[in-house]
Design a protein around this motif. Structure first.
Motif, PDB file in Angstrom:
ATOM      1  N   PRO A   6      22.108   3.721   1.099  1.00 44.55           N
ATOM      2  CA  PRO A   6      23.219   3.303   0.246  1.00 44.55           C
ATOM      3  C   PRO A   6      24.538   3.883   0.750  1.00 44.55           C
ATOM      4  CG  PRO A   6      22.011   5.061  -0.831  1.00 44.55           C
ATOM      5  CD  PRO A   6      21.258   4.717   0.434  1.00 44.55           C
ATOM      6  N   GLN A   7      25.608   3.207   0.377  1.00 46.46           N
ATOM      7  CA  GLN A   7      26.922   3.636   0.865  1.00 46.46           C
ATOM      8  C   GLN A   7      27.293   4.996   0.318  1.00 46.46           C
ATOM      9  OE1 GLN A   7      29.834   0.601   0.035  1.00 46.46           O
ATOM     10  NE2 GLN A   7      29.511  -0.275   2.050  1.00 46.46           N
ATOM     11  N   CYS A   8      28.048   5.733   1.111  1.00 43.31           N
ATOM     12  CA  CYS A   8      28.542   7.042   0.695  1.00 43.31           C
ATOM     13  C   CYS A   8      29.613   6.853  -0.381  1.00 43.31           C
ATOM     14  CB  CYS A   8      29.137   7.775   1.885  1.00 43.31           C
ATOM     15  SG  CYS A   8      27.898   8.270   3.092  1.00 43.31           S
ATOM     16  N   PRO A  14      34.579  11.609  -7.553  1.00 45.90           N
ATOM     17  CA  PRO A  14      34.374  13.053  -7.726  1.00 45.90           C
ATOM     18  C   PRO A  14      33.320  13.633  -6.778  1.00 45.90           C
ATOM     19  CG  PRO A  14      34.334  11.942  -9.844  1.00 45.90           C
ATOM     20  CD  PRO A  14      34.380  10.877  -8.793  1.00 45.90           C
ATOM     21  N   ASP A  15      32.366  12.825  -6.334  1.00 48.89           N
ATOM     22  CA  ASP A  15      31.325  13.325  -5.426  1.00 48.89           C
ATOM     23  C   ASP A  15      31.591  12.954  -3.971  1.00 48.89           C
ATOM     24  OD1 ASP A  15      30.856  10.636  -5.873  1.00 48.89           O
ATOM     25  OD2 ASP A  15      28.688  10.842  -5.955  1.00 48.89           O
ATOM     26  N   ARG A  16      32.874  12.825  -3.606  1.00 51.45           N
ATOM     27  CA  ARG A  16      33.286  12.414  -2.258  1.00 51.45           C
ATOM     28  C   ARG A  16      32.735  13.312  -1.163  1.00 51.45           C
ATOM     29  NH1 ARG A  16      37.946  13.293  -4.969  1.00 51.45           N
ATOM     30  NH2 ARG A  16      38.517  15.469  -5.006  1.00 51.45           N
ATOM     31  N   GLU A  17      32.469  14.592  -1.468  1.00 50.29           N
ATOM     32  CA  GLU A  17      31.981  15.538  -0.468  1.00 50.29           C
ATOM     33  C   GLU A  17      30.541  15.247  -0.041  1.00 50.29           C
ATOM     34  OE1 GLU A  17      32.516  19.473  -1.998  1.00 50.29           O
ATOM     35  OE2 GLU A  17      34.638  19.148  -2.361  1.00 50.29           O
ATOM     36  N   ALA A  18      29.863  14.342  -0.740  1.00 51.60           N
ATOM     37  CA  ALA A  18      28.478  13.995  -0.400  1.00 51.60           C
ATOM     38  C   ALA A  18      28.400  12.974   0.735  1.00 51.60           C
ATOM     39  CB  ALA A  18      27.768  13.454  -1.639  1.00 51.60           C
ATOM     40  N   ALA A  19      29.522  12.501   1.225  1.00 49.03           N
ATOM     41  CA  ALA A  19      29.537  11.522   2.316  1.00 49.03           C
ATOM     42  C   ALA A  19      29.027  12.150   3.609  1.00 49.03           C
ATOM     43  CB  ALA A  19      30.953  10.987   2.524  1.00 49.03           C
ATOM     44  N   HIS A  20      28.568  11.313   4.524  1.00 45.30           N
ATOM     45  CA  HIS A  20      28.042  11.771   5.811  1.00 45.30           C
ATOM     46  C   HIS A  20      29.156  12.316   6.700  1.00 45.30           C
ATOM     47  CE1 HIS A  20      23.977   9.668   5.884  1.00 45.30           C
ATOM     48  NE2 HIS A  20      24.465   9.487   4.684  1.00 45.30           N
ATOM     49  N   TRP A  30      36.856  22.419  10.222  1.00 46.43           N
ATOM     50  CA  TRP A  30      36.936  21.172   9.459  1.00 46.43           C
ATOM     51  C   TRP A  30      35.914  20.160   9.937  1.00 46.43           C
ATOM     52  CZ3 TRP A  30      38.189  16.592  11.960  1.00 46.43           C
ATOM     53  CH2 TRP A  30      38.751  16.710  13.228  1.00 46.43           C
ATOM     54  N   SER A  31      35.652  19.185   9.041  1.00 50.11           N
ATOM     55  CA  SER A  31      34.756  18.065   9.351  1.00 50.11           C
ATOM     56  C   SER A  31      35.366  16.791   8.784  1.00 50.11           C
ATOM     57  CB  SER A  31      33.385  18.269   8.709  1.00 50.11           C
ATOM     58  OG  SER A  31      32.746  19.394   9.243  1.00 50.11           O
ATOM     59  N   LEU A  32      35.136  15.681   9.466  1.00 48.74           N
ATOM     60  CA  LEU A  32      35.576  14.374   8.990  1.00 48.74           C
ATOM     61  C   LEU A  32      34.372  13.674   8.387  1.00 48.74           C
ATOM     62  CD1 LEU A  32      37.651  12.069   8.768  1.00 48.74           C
ATOM     63  CD2 LEU A  32      36.911  11.343  11.058  1.00 48.74           C
ATOM     64  N   LEU A  33      34.510  13.214   7.157  1.00 45.25           N
ATOM     65  CA  LEU A  33      33.449  12.488   6.482  1.00 45.25           C
ATOM     66  C   LEU A  33      33.649  10.995   6.668  1.00 45.25           C
ATOM     67  CD1 LEU A  33      33.318  14.526   3.140  1.00 45.25           C
ATOM     68  CD2 LEU A  33      32.136  14.963   5.306  1.00 45.25           C
ATOM     69  N   CYS A  34      32.582  10.213   6.516  1.00 49.78           N
ATOM     70  CA  CYS A  34      32.677   8.782   6.783  1.00 49.78           C
ATOM     71  C   CYS A  34      33.552   8.042   5.773  1.00 49.78           C
ATOM     72  CB  CYS A  34      31.286   8.146   6.870  1.00 49.78           C
ATOM     73  SG  CYS A  34      30.418   8.079   5.328  1.00 49.78           S
ATOM     74  N   ASN A  35      33.897   8.671   4.661  1.00 47.41           N
ATOM     75  CA  ASN A  35      34.803   8.041   3.702  1.00 47.41           C
ATOM     76  C   ASN A  35      36.261   8.385   3.995  1.00 47.41           C
ATOM     77  OD1 ASN A  35      34.799  10.698   2.888  1.00 47.41           O
ATOM     78  ND2 ASN A  35      33.962  10.306   0.855  1.00 47.41           N
ATOM     79  N   GLY A  36      36.509   9.050   5.123  1.00 50.12           N
ATOM     80  CA  GLY A  36      37.874   9.357   5.538  1.00 50.12           C
ATOM     81  C   GLY A  36      38.400  10.692   5.064  1.00 50.12           C
ATOM     82  N   VAL A  37      37.609  11.444   4.336  1.00 54.75           N
ATOM     83  CA  VAL A  37      38.021  12.753   3.830  1.00 54.75           C
ATOM     84  C   VAL A  37      37.857  13.790   4.937  1.00 54.75           C
ATOM     85  CG1 VAL A  37      37.454  14.589   2.172  1.00 54.75           C
ATOM     86  CG2 VAL A  37      37.432  12.202   1.441  1.00 54.75           C
ATOM     87  N   VAL A  38      38.864  14.651   5.092  1.00 54.65           N
ATOM     88  CA  VAL A  38      38.752  15.802   5.980  1.00 54.65           C
ATOM     89  C   VAL A  38      38.404  16.983   5.078  1.00 54.65           C
ATOM     90  CG1 VAL A  38      39.930  17.328   7.596  1.00 54.65           C
ATOM     91  CG2 VAL A  38      40.414  14.877   7.614  1.00 54.65           C
TER      92      VAL A  38
END
Length: 64
Positions: A6-8, A14-20, A30-38
């Motif tokens: 399922p999509q991240c 609120p649970d944006r940090e759960a993205a890959h 730092w890390s870049l998540l697949c939803n564009g969050v650093v």
């Protein structure tokens, strides 16, 4: 951005940090998540729209 099933969660969720993680740079903190969050090691975040989320690491109380 996310191609996972399922999509991240989206960046405004609120649970944006759960993205890959798509790019990790632990040497820089730092890390870049697949939803564009650093996501920063101090738990601060930079959202794709430029908004910043302050670090939200739980505070540790020292024994007196």
């Amino acid at each position: 951005m996310c191609q996972h099933q399922p999509q991240c969660p989206p960046a405004d969720s609120p649970d944006r940090e759960a993205a890959h993680v798509v790019a990790a740079h632990p040497e820089q903190g730092w890390s870049l998540l697949c939803n564009g969050v650093v996501l920063f090691d101090d738990t601060g975040e930079l959202l794709p729209d430029g908004r910043m989320i302050a670090p939200h690491r739980p505070r540790v109380r020292l024994a007196a």
